[in-house]
Design a protein around this motif. Structure first.
Motif, PDB file in Angstrom:
ATOM      1  N   ILE A   7       6.425  -3.197  18.594  1.00 18.61           N
ATOM      2  CA  ILE A   7       6.379  -2.269  17.466  1.00 18.61           C
ATOM      3  C   ILE A   7       7.016  -0.935  17.842  1.00 18.61           C
ATOM      4  N   THR A   8       7.017  -0.602  19.135  1.00 18.88           N
ATOM      5  CA  THR A   8       7.592   0.669  19.575  1.00 18.88           C
ATOM      6  C   THR A   8       9.122   0.638  19.603  1.00 18.88           C
ATOM      7  N   THR A   9       9.704  -0.547  19.483  1.00 21.69           N
ATOM      8  CA  THR A   9      11.169  -0.641  19.498  1.00 21.69           C
ATOM      9  C   THR A   9      11.719  -1.088  18.149  1.00 21.69           C
ATOM     10  N   ILE A  10      10.914  -0.981  17.119  1.00 20.13           N
ATOM     11  CA  ILE A  10      11.350  -1.374  15.783  1.00 20.13           C
ATOM     12  C   ILE A  10      12.551  -0.512  15.368  1.00 20.13           C
ATOM     13  N   ASP A  11      13.485  -1.140  14.705  1.00 21.28           N
ATOM     14  CA  ASP A  11      14.684  -0.454  14.239  1.00 21.28           C
ATOM     15  C   ASP A  11      14.297   0.741  13.363  1.00 21.28           C
ATOM     16  N   ARG A  12      15.018   1.837  13.518  1.00 18.32           N
ATOM     17  CA  ARG A  12      14.702   3.083  12.803  1.00 18.32           C
ATOM     18  C   ARG A  12      14.670   2.895  11.291  1.00 18.32           C
ATOM     19  N   ASP A  13      15.675   2.205  10.751  1.00 19.91           N
ATOM     20  CA  ASP A  13      15.717   1.979   9.307  1.00 19.91           C
ATOM     21  C   ASP A  13      14.561   1.087   8.847  1.00 19.91           C
ATOM     22  N   ASP A  14      14.225   0.080   9.656  1.00 24.84           N
ATOM     23  CA  ASP A  14      13.081  -0.776   9.344  1.00 24.84           C
ATOM     24  C   ASP A  14      11.797   0.043   9.346  1.00 24.84           C
ATOM     25  N   ARG A  17      11.502   2.124   6.195  1.00 21.42           N
ATOM     26  CA  ARG A  17      11.151   1.254   5.074  1.00 21.42           C
ATOM     27  C   ARG A  17       9.665   0.863   5.127  1.00 21.42           C
ATOM     28  N   CYS A  18       9.168   0.570   6.312  1.00 24.13           N
ATOM     29  CA  CYS A  18       7.770   0.156   6.464  1.00 24.13           C
ATOM     30  C   CYS A  18       6.808   1.308   6.206  1.00 24.13           C
ATOM     31  N   ARG A  19       7.127   2.477   6.684  1.00 17.69           N
ATOM     32  CA  ARG A  19       6.280   3.652   6.403  1.00 17.69           C
ATOM     33  C   ARG A  19       6.238   3.915   4.897  1.00 17.69           C
ATOM     34  N   ARG A  20       7.390   3.819   4.250  1.00 19.30           N
ATOM     35  CA  ARG A  20       7.461   4.053   2.810  1.00 19.30           C
ATOM     36  C   ARG A  20       6.637   3.004   2.057  1.00 19.30           C
ATOM     37  N   ALA A  21       6.747   1.741   2.452  1.00 20.85           N
ATOM     38  CA  ALA A  21       5.987   0.681   1.790  1.00 20.85           C
ATOM     39  C   ALA A  21       4.488   0.933   1.922  1.00 20.85           C
ATOM     40  N   LEU A  22       4.045   1.341   3.103  1.00 26.39           N
ATOM     41  CA  LEU A  22       2.622   1.636   3.305  1.00 26.39           C
ATOM     42  C   LEU A  22       2.169   2.742   2.359  1.00 26.39           C
ATOM     43  N   THR A  23       2.918   3.823   2.311  1.00 25.36           N
ATOM     44  CA  THR A  23       2.565   4.951   1.451  1.00 25.36           C
ATOM     45  C   THR A  23       2.542   4.541  -0.020  1.00 25.36           C
ATOM     46  N   GLU A  24       3.577   3.849  -0.463  1.00 20.15           N
ATOM     47  CA  GLU A  24       3.664   3.457  -1.869  1.00 20.15           C
ATOM     48  C   GLU A  24       2.558   2.483  -2.257  1.00 20.15           C
ATOM     49  N   GLU A  25       2.307   1.491  -1.417  1.00 12.25           N
ATOM     50  CA  GLU A  25       1.288   0.490  -1.742  1.00 12.25           C
ATOM     51  C   GLU A  25      -0.116   1.077  -1.700  1.00 12.25           C
ATOM     52  N   GLN A  26      -0.388   1.922  -0.712  1.00 10.58           N
ATOM     53  CA  GLN A  26      -1.704   2.557  -0.653  1.00 10.58           C
ATOM     54  C   GLN A  26      -1.919   3.477  -1.849  1.00 10.58           C
ATOM     55  N   THR A  27      -0.914   4.261  -2.186  1.00  9.84           N
ATOM     56  CA  THR A  27      -1.021   5.181  -3.319  1.00  9.84           C
ATOM     57  C   THR A  27      -1.294   4.418  -4.611  1.00  9.84           C
ATOM     58  N   ALA A  28      -0.559   3.349  -4.843  1.00  6.75           N
ATOM     59  CA  ALA A  28      -0.753   2.545  -6.058  1.00  6.75           C
ATOM     60  C   ALA A  28      -2.135   1.908  -6.074  1.00  6.75           C
ATOM     61  N   SER A  29      -2.569   1.405  -4.938  1.00  2.32           N
ATOM     62  CA  SER A  29      -3.877   0.763  -4.864  1.00  2.32           C
ATOM     63  C   SER A  29      -5.003   1.767  -5.070  1.00  2.32           C
ATOM     64  N   LEU A  30      -4.898   2.919  -4.446  1.00  2.83           N
ATOM     65  CA  LEU A  30      -5.911   3.959  -4.629  1.00  2.83           C
ATOM     66  C   LEU A  30      -6.038   4.339  -6.099  1.00  2.83           C
ATOM     67  N   ALA A  91       4.396  -3.076   4.487  1.00  5.38           N
ATOM     68  CA  ALA A  91       3.274  -2.132   4.523  1.00  5.38           C
ATOM     69  C   ALA A  91       2.368  -2.412   5.719  1.00  5.38           C
ATOM     70  N   TYR A  92       2.200  -3.677   6.060  1.00  4.47           N
ATOM     71  CA  TYR A  92       1.373  -4.015   7.224  1.00  4.47           C
ATOM     72  C   TYR A  92       2.013  -3.481   8.506  1.00  4.47           C
ATOM     73  N   LEU A  93       3.319  -3.582   8.591  1.00  5.19           N
ATOM     74  CA  LEU A  93       4.019  -3.001   9.743  1.00  5.19           C
ATOM     75  C   LEU A  93       3.933  -1.476   9.704  1.00  5.19           C
ATOM     76  N   GLY A  94       3.958  -0.895   8.507  1.00  2.00           N
ATOM     77  CA  GLY A  94       3.761   0.542   8.370  1.00  2.00           C
ATOM     78  C   GLY A  94       2.402   0.960   8.913  1.00  2.00           C
ATOM     79  N   MET A  95       1.398   0.117   8.698  1.00  7.82           N
ATOM     80  CA  MET A  95       0.067   0.386   9.239  1.00  7.82           C
ATOM     81  C   MET A  95       0.095   0.373  10.771  1.00  7.82           C
ATOM     82  N   ALA A  96       0.788  -0.589  11.345  1.00 10.24           N
ATOM     83  CA  ALA A  96       0.912  -0.648  12.802  1.00 10.24           C
ATOM     84  C   ALA A  96       1.598   0.612  13.333  1.00 10.24           C
ATOM     85  N   LEU A  97       2.629   1.059  12.646  1.00 10.22           N
ATOM     86  CA  LEU A  97       3.317   2.291  13.047  1.00 10.22           C
ATOM     87  C   LEU A  97       2.380   3.488  12.933  1.00 10.22           C
ATOM     88  N   LEU A  98       1.612   3.547  11.847  1.00  7.93           N
ATOM     89  CA  LEU A  98       0.666   4.643  11.655  1.00  7.93           C
ATOM     90  C   LEU A  98      -0.327   4.726  12.809  1.00  7.93           C
TER      91      LEU A  98
END
Length: 132
Positions: A7-14, A17-30, A91-98
């Motif tokens: 997870i520490t070597t994940i591509d920057r663009d990926d 995208r994953c951080r954004r998906a986490l934020t968007e999905e959590q916001t919508a769910s909340l 979003a799950y990968l965004g969680m791992a990054l978080l």
């Protein structure tokens, strides 16, 4: 992304995208669930606590993130997270990054084992790449 990368070597663009998906999905769910009012948060924290104790024991015993037994533990992690909403792969990968980027999240997770965030992130990456 390949299943064997960390997870520490994940591509920057990926990662973006994953951080954004986490934020968007959590916001919508909340918004859709009145702040996750449907979730027994105390039970979720107890379940994560028990799970993290098991993962810490696996790390200590020499398990690897891609071991089938570890992937079953990560399946439980995903199931617990899904009590809030079912995160997409990104979003799950965004969680791992978080977990690794937020100081409080890192400190809390690493309180179970000093390698928890690194191990969990890599195991979550494997899980996401093979099961989501």
């Amino acid at each position: 992304m390949t299943p064997h990368m960390s997870i520490t070597t994940i591509d920057r663009d990926d990662a973006v995208r994953c951080r954004r998906a986490l934020t968007e999905e959590q916001t919508a769910s909340l918004a859709a669930t009145d702040g996750w009012s449907h979730v027994d948060k105390d039970q979720v924290h107890r379940d994560w606590h028990d799970l993290y104790l098991e993962i810490a024991a696996a790390i200590t015993a020499g398990a690897q993130p891609d071991d089938e037994a570890v992937q079953e533990l990560i399946g439980r992690h995903y199931a617990i997270a899904s009590r809030f909403y079912a995160p997409s792969r990104d979003a799950y990968l965004g969680m791992a990054l978080l977990y690794g980027e937020d100081d409080k999240m890192r400190e809390w997770h690493d309180s179970y084992h000093p390698r928890m965030v690194e191990f969990l992130g890599t195991a979550m990456l494997r899980y996401a790449n093979t099961r989501l």
